[in-house]
Design a protein around this motif. Structure first.
Motif, PDB file in Angstrom:
ATOM      1  N   PHE A  21      28.605 -55.587 -26.820  1.00 57.69           N
ATOM      2  CA  PHE A  21      27.401 -55.630 -25.999  1.00 57.69           C
ATOM      3  C   PHE A  21      27.750 -55.913 -24.542  1.00 57.69           C
ATOM      4  CE2 PHE A  21      23.972 -58.182 -24.086  1.00 57.69           C
ATOM      5  CZ  PHE A  21      22.979 -57.219 -24.079  1.00 57.69           C
ATOM      6  N   SER A  22      28.661 -56.843 -24.302  1.00 60.80           N
ATOM      7  CA  SER A  22      29.074 -57.185 -22.945  1.00 60.80           C
ATOM      8  C   SER A  22      29.730 -55.989 -22.247  1.00 60.80           C
ATOM      9  CB  SER A  22      30.043 -58.375 -22.994  1.00 60.80           C
ATOM     10  OG  SER A  22      30.500 -58.686 -21.713  1.00 60.80           O
ATOM     11  N   TYR A  23      30.561 -55.254 -22.983  1.00 65.03           N
ATOM     12  CA  TYR A  23      31.217 -54.063 -22.435  1.00 65.03           C
ATOM     13  C   TYR A  23      30.178 -53.004 -22.040  1.00 65.03           C
ATOM     14  CZ  TYR A  23      34.364 -50.084 -22.020  1.00 65.03           C
ATOM     15  OH  TYR A  23      35.052 -48.992 -21.559  1.00 65.03           O
ATOM     16  N   ALA A  24      29.224 -52.747 -22.939  1.00 68.13           N
ATOM     17  CA  ALA A  24      28.192 -51.747 -22.663  1.00 68.13           C
ATOM     18  C   ALA A  24      27.318 -52.172 -21.493  1.00 68.13           C
ATOM     19  CB  ALA A  24      27.346 -51.506 -23.911  1.00 68.13           C
ATOM     20  N   TRP A  25      26.984 -53.440 -21.416  1.00 65.30           N
ATOM     21  CA  TRP A  25      26.139 -53.946 -20.335  1.00 65.30           C
ATOM     22  C   TRP A  25      26.881 -53.871 -19.000  1.00 65.30           C
ATOM     23  CZ3 TRP A  25      24.378 -59.696 -19.751  1.00 65.30           C
ATOM     24  CH2 TRP A  25      23.361 -59.782 -18.799  1.00 65.30           C
ATOM     25  N   ALA A  26      28.162 -54.203 -18.985  1.00 66.33           N
ATOM     26  CA  ALA A  26      28.954 -54.116 -17.755  1.00 66.33           C
ATOM     27  C   ALA A  26      29.032 -52.671 -17.265  1.00 66.33           C
ATOM     28  CB  ALA A  26      30.357 -54.671 -17.996  1.00 66.33           C
ATOM     29  N   ARG A  27      29.245 -51.749 -18.183  1.00 67.69           N
ATOM     30  CA  ARG A  27      29.332 -50.329 -17.824  1.00 67.69           C
ATOM     31  C   ARG A  27      27.994 -49.814 -17.276  1.00 67.69           C
ATOM     32  NH1 ARG A  27      32.733 -46.040 -18.849  1.00 67.69           N
ATOM     33  NH2 ARG A  27      31.632 -44.114 -19.287  1.00 67.69           N
ATOM     34  N   GLU A  28      26.909 -50.191 -17.907  1.00 68.66           N
ATOM     35  CA  GLU A  28      25.586 -49.758 -17.447  1.00 68.66           C
ATOM     36  C   GLU A  28      25.255 -50.354 -16.074  1.00 68.66           C
ATOM     37  OE1 GLU A  28      22.099 -47.689 -17.428  1.00 68.66           O
ATOM     38  OE2 GLU A  28      23.744 -47.508 -18.856  1.00 68.66           O
ATOM     39  N   THR A  29      25.600 -51.617 -15.867  1.00 70.87           N
ATOM     40  CA  THR A  29      25.352 -52.253 -14.577  1.00 70.87           C
ATOM     41  C   THR A  29      26.178 -51.591 -13.478  1.00 70.87           C
ATOM     42  OG1 THR A  29      24.904 -54.339 -15.701  1.00 70.87           O
ATOM     43  CG2 THR A  29      25.346 -54.454 -13.358  1.00 70.87           C
ATOM     44  N   ALA A  30      27.423 -51.267 -13.769  1.00 71.33           N
ATOM     45  CA  ALA A  30      28.267 -50.579 -12.787  1.00 71.33           C
ATOM     46  C   ALA A  30      27.722 -49.187 -12.488  1.00 71.33           C
ATOM     47  CB  ALA A  30      29.702 -50.495 -13.287  1.00 71.33           C
ATOM     48  N   HIS A  31      27.206 -48.501 -13.496  1.00 64.54           N
ATOM     49  CA  HIS A  31      26.625 -47.175 -13.269  1.00 64.54           C
ATOM     50  C   HIS A  31      25.388 -47.277 -12.377  1.00 64.54           C
ATOM     51  CE1 HIS A  31      24.510 -43.373 -14.368  1.00 64.54           C
ATOM     52  NE2 HIS A  31      25.697 -42.938 -14.026  1.00 64.54           N
ATOM     53  N   ASN A  32      24.562 -48.286 -12.605  1.00 61.42           N
ATOM     54  CA  ASN A  32      23.398 -48.494 -11.735  1.00 61.42           C
ATOM     55  C   ASN A  32      23.829 -48.800 -10.307  1.00 61.42           C
ATOM     56  OD1 ASN A  32      21.542 -48.040 -13.773  1.00 61.42           O
ATOM     57  ND2 ASN A  32      21.397 -50.194 -14.320  1.00 61.42           N
ATOM     58  N   ALA A  33      24.905 -49.564 -10.136  1.00 63.56           N
ATOM     59  CA  ALA A  33      25.419 -49.860  -8.796  1.00 63.56           C
ATOM     60  C   ALA A  33      25.920 -48.578  -8.125  1.00 63.56           C
ATOM     61  CB  ALA A  33      26.536 -50.894  -8.870  1.00 63.56           C
ATOM     62  N   ALA A  34      26.566 -47.706  -8.882  1.00 62.32           N
ATOM     63  CA  ALA A  34      27.045 -46.437  -8.332  1.00 62.32           C
ATOM     64  C   ALA A  34      25.865 -45.568  -7.893  1.00 62.32           C
ATOM     65  CB  ALA A  34      27.901 -45.701  -9.354  1.00 62.32           C
ATOM     66  N   ARG A  35      24.822 -45.517  -8.698  1.00 62.16           N
ATOM     67  CA  ARG A  35      23.633 -44.742  -8.315  1.00 62.16           C
ATOM     68  C   ARG A  35      22.982 -45.331  -7.068  1.00 62.16           C
ATOM     69  NH1 ARG A  35      20.765 -44.799 -13.827  1.00 62.16           N
ATOM     70  NH2 ARG A  35      19.121 -45.527 -12.466  1.00 62.16           N
ATOM     71  N   TYR A  36      22.912 -46.653  -6.988  1.00 61.70           N
ATOM     72  CA  TYR A  36      22.333 -47.325  -5.830  1.00 61.70           C
ATOM     73  C   TYR A  36      23.155 -47.038  -4.575  1.00 61.70           C
ATOM     74  CZ  TYR A  36      19.835 -51.123  -3.454  1.00 61.70           C
ATOM     75  OH  TYR A  36      19.055 -51.865  -2.607  1.00 61.70           O
ATOM     76  N   GLY A  37      24.474 -47.087  -4.708  1.00 61.06           N
ATOM     77  CA  GLY A  37      25.346 -46.780  -3.575  1.00 61.06           C
ATOM     78  C   GLY A  37      25.241 -45.331  -3.152  1.00 61.06           C
ATOM     79  N   TYR A  58      25.082 -54.840  -4.845  1.00 64.13           N
ATOM     80  CA  TYR A  58      24.386 -54.732  -6.131  1.00 64.13           C
ATOM     81  C   TYR A  58      25.217 -55.370  -7.236  1.00 64.13           C
ATOM     82  CZ  TYR A  58      21.717 -52.649  -9.966  1.00 64.13           C
ATOM     83  OH  TYR A  58      20.960 -52.458 -11.093  1.00 64.13           O
ATOM     84  N   LEU A  59      26.511 -55.064  -7.265  1.00 65.04           N
ATOM     85  CA  LEU A  59      27.371 -55.633  -8.301  1.00 65.04           C
ATOM     86  C   LEU A  59      27.433 -57.151  -8.212  1.00 65.04           C
ATOM     87  CD1 LEU A  59      30.416 -53.213  -8.548  1.00 65.04           C
ATOM     88  CD2 LEU A  59      28.650 -53.624 -10.257  1.00 65.04           C
ATOM     89  N   SER A  60      27.581 -57.680  -7.012  1.00 65.43           N
ATOM     90  CA  SER A  60      27.706 -59.127  -6.888  1.00 65.43           C
ATOM     91  C   SER A  60      26.399 -59.840  -7.223  1.00 65.43           C
ATOM     92  CB  SER A  60      28.188 -59.516  -5.494  1.00 65.43           C
ATOM     93  OG  SER A  60      27.234 -59.160  -4.522  1.00 65.43           O
ATOM     94  N   GLU A  61      25.258 -59.238  -6.873  1.00 72.80           N
ATOM     95  CA  GLU A  61      23.973 -59.890  -7.136  1.00 72.80           C
ATOM     96  C   GLU A  61      23.495 -59.705  -8.571  1.00 72.80           C
ATOM     97  OE1 GLU A  61      21.183 -58.530  -4.238  1.00 72.80           O
ATOM     98  OE2 GLU A  61      22.170 -59.596  -2.599  1.00 72.80           O
ATOM     99  N   VAL A  62      23.690 -58.540  -9.138  1.00 73.71           N
ATOM    100  CA  VAL A  62      23.147 -58.258 -10.469  1.00 73.71           C
ATOM    101  C   VAL A  62      24.163 -58.548 -11.572  1.00 73.71           C
ATOM    102  CG1 VAL A  62      22.191 -56.459 -11.961  1.00 73.71           C
ATOM    103  CG2 VAL A  62      21.526 -56.560  -9.566  1.00 73.71           C
ATOM    104  N   ALA A  63      25.391 -58.128 -11.379  1.00 74.57           N
ATOM    105  CA  ALA A  63      26.382 -58.263 -12.449  1.00 74.57           C
ATOM    106  C   ALA A  63      27.043 -59.639 -12.454  1.00 74.57           C
ATOM    107  CB  ALA A  63      27.439 -57.177 -12.321  1.00 74.57           C
TER     108      ALA A  63
END
Length: 117
Positions: A21-37, A58-63
């Motif tokens: 779950f942690s791996y999937a959540w980290a990957r999804e959060t990073a993907h959202n950061a990439a879209r935001y960037g 985004y990564l530092s605040e959300v992840a």
């Protein structure tokens, strides 16, 4: 008595599920950061540095510590901007298990002003 035999195995299964779950959540959060960037790099007047900075924020605040050692690369072609984030997920310390780094990608067309006719 049976509980003493089954408990270590059940505990290991629970920890492994949490790790997945942690791996999937980290990957999804990073993907959202990439879209935001990518969004901030592609808007009219946006730069590669804007996209990199916004993805990093985004990564530092959300992840928080969920995404570790991120590498953010923003590149631009004639009509597109691409953001790639490579990182590793936070890992629950289990002997013999080393989670691989992951890479996520987002892109979009660069906004351009065109005069109306």
């Amino acid at each position: 008595m049976e509980l003493l035999l089954w408990f270590p195995g059940l505990l290991l299964i629970v920890v492994m599920v949490l790790q997945v779950f942690s791996y999937a959540w980290a990957r999804e959060t990073a993907h959202n950061a990439a879209r935001y960037g990518a969004y901030h790099a592609r808007i009219l007047g946006g730069t590669n540095e804007d996209g990199r900075q916004e993805a990093s924020t985004y990564l530092s605040e959300v992840a928080g510590t969920l995404v570790q050692d991120p590498s953010i690369v923003v590149s631009r072609t004639a009509g597109r901007v691409d953001v790639t984030i490579t990182a590793r997920p936070r890992q629950i310390p289990l002997p013999g298990i080393d989670l691989p780094r992951f890479s996520v990608h987002a892109s979009g067309p660069i906004e351009q002003f065109t005069a109306g006719s």
